[in-house]
Design a protein around this motif. Structure first.
Motif, PDB file in Angstrom:
ATOM      1  N   GLY A  76       0.833  -1.195   0.000  1.00  0.00           N
ATOM      2  CA  GLY A  76       0.000   0.000   0.000  1.00  0.00           C
ATOM      3  C   GLY A  76       0.867   1.244   0.000  1.00  0.00           C
ATOM      4  O   GLY A  76       2.016   1.215   0.439  1.00  0.00           O
ATOM      5  N   PHE A  77       0.333   2.357  -0.521  1.00  0.00           N
ATOM      6  CA  PHE A  77       1.122   3.584  -0.563  1.00  0.00           C
ATOM      7  C   PHE A  77       0.197   4.800  -0.580  1.00  0.00           C
ATOM      8  O   PHE A  77      -1.009   4.712  -0.850  1.00  0.00           O
ATOM      9  N   GLY A  78       0.777   5.961  -0.289  1.00  0.00           N
ATOM     10  CA  GLY A  78       0.080   7.241  -0.384  1.00  0.00           C
ATOM     11  C   GLY A  78       1.090   8.326  -0.660  1.00  0.00           C
ATOM     12  O   GLY A  78       2.297   8.146  -0.447  1.00  0.00           O
ATOM     13  N   GLY A  79       0.611   9.472  -1.171  1.00  0.00           N
ATOM     14  CA  GLY A  79       1.552  10.531  -1.490  1.00  0.00           C
ATOM     15  C   GLY A  79       0.874  11.823  -1.894  1.00  0.00           C
ATOM     16  O   GLY A  79      -0.327  12.025  -1.672  1.00  0.00           O
ATOM     17  N   ASP A  80       1.676  12.712  -2.468  1.00  0.00           N
ATOM     18  CA  ASP A  80       1.192  14.021  -2.898  1.00  0.00           C
ATOM     19  C   ASP A  80       0.101  13.886  -3.962  1.00  0.00           C
ATOM     20  O   ASP A  80      -0.040  12.834  -4.599  1.00  0.00           O
TER      21      ASP A  80
END
Length: 613
Positions: free
Chosen positions: A166-170
């Motif tokens: 899983g990931f998240g960002g700008d």
């Protein structure tokens, strides 16, 4: 700059010769390049082929196939937005229509337009390697592999496993994937699911991408094997600047389905693979996102194909032969009801002689219901100077039939041209490659002369945005030639606390001589790569942290050059629980790659991975 790059290349090459104490190896010589018929070890190929390994895919600061390909020498990736929601892939100055995408050897041709070539229903983390064939591929794969081909390879694990990321960002970026492998006796199977989304980096650039992929295989006995692949991809995105700058509220939704069944027979010196596959692409495009009644296109394209490929090995060498049939159809409120059929026949032979020489020659003959028979011969010759050094040369013919969009599509920004002729080209290549324990290096010169090149052109205007429509035309002639150089050196310098593992550098130069009418604007032909410099390094800290840094300098014809710097750091990448952080466009460059899309500035994302084996 050219002299500096060449100096750096040869300086690095000389430095690599001086150190060979360590047993560490580059490890590409064990990879077999299949090309659907004749299988050849990577280090014995007489073509310029780049192989992106699983480790490179995992550690590159990228979240999509197209972003990974952007770090491949000689490959021109033209992205529209972040995470590769849509991108065009060109090779050696060729357009995106001249590049063939394959999945495990199955052609992902889209008869509507190759703008949809990257609608690949495979989660990024399910890919084991990517093979990039540069130069003419028509003799090997048929008419769409005009300037090159990209083959995405997946594999069926032998053991049970689960991988979650899983990931998240700008820009509101978020996403993840689940990959599971659950073999039952001799029946191997894997199921992958992924989802990526973003709020967008500028007005009307949000997107959602979901992929499902299932693959299975069973060995019926020592001679027979069955394999099944099925995938589905859903992409919905704001398309501000994707195709025109006159309508900033463009919007598009795509659903791509793929199914393939293959049977493999192996006995003694004979190998036969039979496979059937189907690909459907559903495309809804709106000029005004929230006003579908203003202008909406609905296209449904289908490709049905059947292939038989075989190889026979004897004392006289290896013979490959095959036949394929393909039906392409589209049902569109703009393009109408269209269909066309193809029949292709392959034959080739490879021999080794005088201990150090090998040669390969063949022909692909294509019957297209509108243009009749066309023939694409080609040949390769290699000489193994010693165990680690090889020189080679090859030549071949290329051919591409216009897409349905080029022939029939019209909207407020584009005209069609049903009188377009197929593109044709002759290609020549000569190269030298080095494959030592620590070092891989290659220097290549290529030449391609194209007749009837298809390009969109329009009259210039003092009014902005330009109100004149783009029209596809056959440009009389264009010649591309260039030099490609690359080196990869496993330096392995340092201690267990901090170690520089690898450095790589490539420089590619392309010169184009285009003959076309004066006083017109070109949309594709004059935006190809001229200079491309790619450099990178990998380092390791305390045996748990991996740092990958990659930089690119890109200069295209008639477009402003730009430099991009990206980095990724992994912690416990191969362990049960790992974490990563990556930053794209650290240099915060201002640039445009495709259409009229202003690409994002500096952005970051972080995530985790969880593995059970």
């Amino acid at each position: 700059m050219n002299k500096i790059m060449i100096f750096v290349f040869f300086f690095s090459l000389q430095a690599s010769f001086a150190q060979e104490k360590d047993s560490i190896t580059v490890g590409l010589d064990e990879i077999i390049i299949k090309e659907n018929r004749i299988e050849i070890p990577f280090n014995k190929t007489s073509r310029n082929i780049s192989v992106i390994t699983r480790k490179a895919i995992e550690t590159t600061p990228a979240r999509s196939i197209q972003e990974v390909l952007a770090f491949t020498p000689g490959v021109d990736v033209r992205q529209r937005g972040v995470s590769g929601v849509q991108a065009n892939i060109g090779i050696r100055g060729g357009s995106f229509e001249q590049t063939l995408m394959l999945l495990n050897g199955i052609k992902l041709t889209d008869p509507q337009t190759n703008n949809h070539m990257m609608n690949i229903p495979v989660p990024f983390q399910s890919i084991q390697r990517i093979e990039v064939l540069k130069g003419p591929g028509s003799r090997v794969f048929g008419q769409n592999a005009f300037a090159g081909a990209v083959n995405i390879v997946t594999e069926l694990p032998e053991s049970t496993s689960l991988n979650i990321q899983g990931f998240g960002g700008d820009f509101g970026m978020r996403g993840g994937h689940i990959i599971s492998s659950l073999p039952v006796g001799k029946y191997r199977q894997t199921l992958s699911v992924s989802h990526d989304a973003s709020d967008g980096h500028w007005y009307n650039s949000d997107f959602k991408v979901t992929n499902f992929f299932y693959e299975s295989g069973i060995e019926l006995n020592e001679h027979h094997e069955l394999n099944l692949m099925a995938g589905w991809s859903d992409r919905t995105f704001g398309a501000n600047g994707f195709y025109t700058n006159a309508f900033p509220d463009q919007w598009e939704s795509l659903q791509t389905s793929l199914a393939a069944l293959s049977h493999t027979y192996r006995k003694s010196n004979l190998y036969v693979q039979t496979r059937a596959y189907w690909r459907r692409n559903i495309d809804e495009f709106r000029l005004r996102r929230n006003e579908p009644a203003f202008f909406t296109n609905n296209h449904v394209s289908d490709v049905h194909a059947l292939e038989v490929n075989a190889t026979y090995t004897s004392n006289l060498g290896t013979t490959g032969f095959g036949i394929e049939g393909r039906d392409e159809r589209i049902d569109s409120n703009n393009l109408g009801l269209r269909d066309r059929q193809f029949l292709g026949v392959f034959a080739e032979h490879r021999i080794e002689f005088w201990k150090k020489f090998d040669a390969r020659a063949g022909i692909y003959s294509n019957l297209y219901d509108e243009f009749g028979w066309r023939h694409f011969p080609g040949a390769e010759l290699g000489y193994q100077i010693n165990q680690s050094s090889r020189v080679y040369t090859n030549l071949g013919a290329s051919f591409r039939i216009p897409s349905f969009t080029e022939l029939y599509y019209q909207d407020p920004s584009n005209f069609s041209n049903p009188d377009l002729m197929p593109e044709e080209a002759w290609n020549y290549e000569v190269g030298w490659k080095l494959d030592r324990k620590r070092t891989r290096a290659e220097v290549v010169y290529f030449y391609r002369n194209t007749n009837n090149l298809i390009d969109y052109i329009r009259d210039p205007s003092t009014v902005q945005p330009n109100p004149n429509r783009w029209t596809p035309q056959n440009v009389s002639q264009v010649t591309f030639q260039g030099i490609e150089t690359s080196i990869q050196y496993l330096i392995n310098f340092g201690s267990s606390q901090a170690k520089l593992r690898e450095v790589n550098l490539s420089y590619n130069y392309i010169d184009a001589n285009l003959v076309q009418a004066e006083g017109v604007e070109s949309r594709n032909a004059l935006t190809a790569l001229r200079h491309q410099v790619i450099g990178g390094l990998q380092a390791e800290f305390v045996q748990k942290i991996e740092l990958t840094v990659k930089g690119r300098y890109i200069e295209r014809f008639a477009l402003d050059p730009y430099f991009l710097l990206d980095a990724r750091m992994d912690y416990n990448r191969l362990k049960k629980l790992g974490f990563f952080v990556e930053v794209s466009n650290i240099s915060n460059s201002n640039y445009v790659e495709a259409g009229f899309v202003q690409m994002p500035g500096r952005c970051a994302k972080a995530g985790f991975s969880f593995r059970i084996n």
